[in-house]
Design an enzyme around this catalytic site. Structure first.
Site, PDB file in Angstrom:
ATOM      1  N   LYS A  46      46.822  22.835  49.220  1.00 58.51           N
ATOM      2  CA  LYS A  46      46.752  24.275  48.941  1.00 58.51           C
ATOM      3  C   LYS A  46      46.801  25.098  50.229  1.00 58.51           C
ATOM      4  O   LYS A  46      46.109  26.100  50.363  1.00 58.51           O
ATOM      5  CB  LYS A  46      45.471  24.586  48.160  1.00 58.51           C
ATOM      6  CG  LYS A  46      45.382  23.849  46.838  1.00 58.51           C
ATOM      7  CD  LYS A  46      44.151  24.257  46.041  1.00 58.51           C
ATOM      8  CE  LYS A  46      42.904  23.576  46.527  1.00 58.51           C
ATOM      9  NZ  LYS A  46      41.720  23.875  45.693  1.00 58.51           N
ATOM     10  N   CYS A  47      47.650  24.721  51.148  1.00 65.41           N
ATOM     11  CA  CYS A  47      47.740  25.338  52.473  1.00 65.41           C
ATOM     12  C   CYS A  47      49.104  26.010  52.622  1.00 65.41           C
ATOM     13  O   CYS A  47      50.075  25.590  52.001  1.00 65.41           O
ATOM     14  CB  CYS A  47      47.556  24.240  53.522  1.00 65.41           C
ATOM     15  SG  CYS A  47      47.775  24.752  55.239  1.00 65.41           S
ATOM     16  N   GLY A  48      49.171  27.007  53.465  1.00 67.59           N
ATOM     17  CA  GLY A  48      50.454  27.637  53.750  1.00 67.59           C
ATOM     18  C   GLY A  48      51.438  26.675  54.397  1.00 67.59           C
ATOM     19  O   GLY A  48      52.655  26.884  54.339  1.00 67.59           O
ATOM     20  N   THR A  50      51.669  23.480  53.443  1.00 69.78           N
ATOM     21  CA  THR A  50      51.918  22.410  52.478  1.00 69.78           C
ATOM     22  C   THR A  50      53.401  22.076  52.307  1.00 69.78           C
ATOM     23  O   THR A  50      53.733  20.905  52.122  1.00 69.78           O
ATOM     24  CB  THR A  50      51.256  22.742  51.126  1.00 69.78           C
ATOM     25  OG1 THR A  50      49.841  22.859  51.348  1.00 69.78           O
ATOM     26  CG2 THR A  50      51.501  21.677  50.088  1.00 69.78           C
TER      27      THR A  50
END
Length: 170
Positions: A46-48, A50
């Site tokens: 759930k990371c930018g 990803t």
């Protein structure tokens, strides 16, 4: 957030002496990777950053036939950007990015690092990940060859050149 720092090792250690639990169950003895280079990456669903899973999968598809191993380590150390459930992590990575390389169980890479990550980040010329998707290239002999911070994309020429240089001769 991360005030305690562990000291650097004076000499490199053999990173293939570790064992890790896999996301889908079972254990991976890193000794089984000896003889080939391995790219170890701390990941988050759930990371930018990803979308880097796509580049990691492409690296794996491009170089695995020549010996490259790739190991993803899901972690929620940075802003809790990983799912709690192992099946949810695996399904997300497969569904959205077609990930076929092995993933460890969710573990700490910085806050309370697992033994592998504690050892990996204390190597000379290494450091702890500052965010998700830090990349660590381990040579065929188990020694750290290179480390790249999160912003360096998997397809960066520095990474592909290091991988090509670490692959066994044809």
């Amino acid at each position: 957030m991360y005030t305690k720092r562990t000291g650097k090792l004076k000499q490199q250690t053999d990173l293939y002496e570790h064992k890790v639990a896999l996301l889908e169950g079972g254990e991976l003895d890193l000794e089984s990777l000896r003889g080939n280079p391995t790219l170890i990456v701390n990941t988050a669903s759930k990371c930018g950053l990803t979308p880097q899973f796509e580049g990691l999968q492409k690296l794996y598809e491009t170089y695995s036939d020549r010996g490259l191993q790739l190991l993803g380590t899901p972690s929620a150390d940075f802003a809790e950007q990983e799912y709690d459930d192992a099946s949810e992590i695996g399904a997300f990575c497969q569904r959205n990015y077609g990930v076929t390389f092995p993933l460890t169980e969710k573990m700490s890479v910085r806050a309370h690092p697992s033994p592998l990550w504690s050892d990996l980040t204390r190597q000379p010329n290494s450091g702890p990940p500052v965010w998700n998707f830090g990349k660590y290239l381990v040579g065929a002999d188990g020694r750290l060859l290179a480390y790249w911070k999160s912003q360096v994309k998997p397809e960066d020429p520095k990474i592909t050149a290091a991988i090509e240089g670490a692959l066994p001769g044809e």
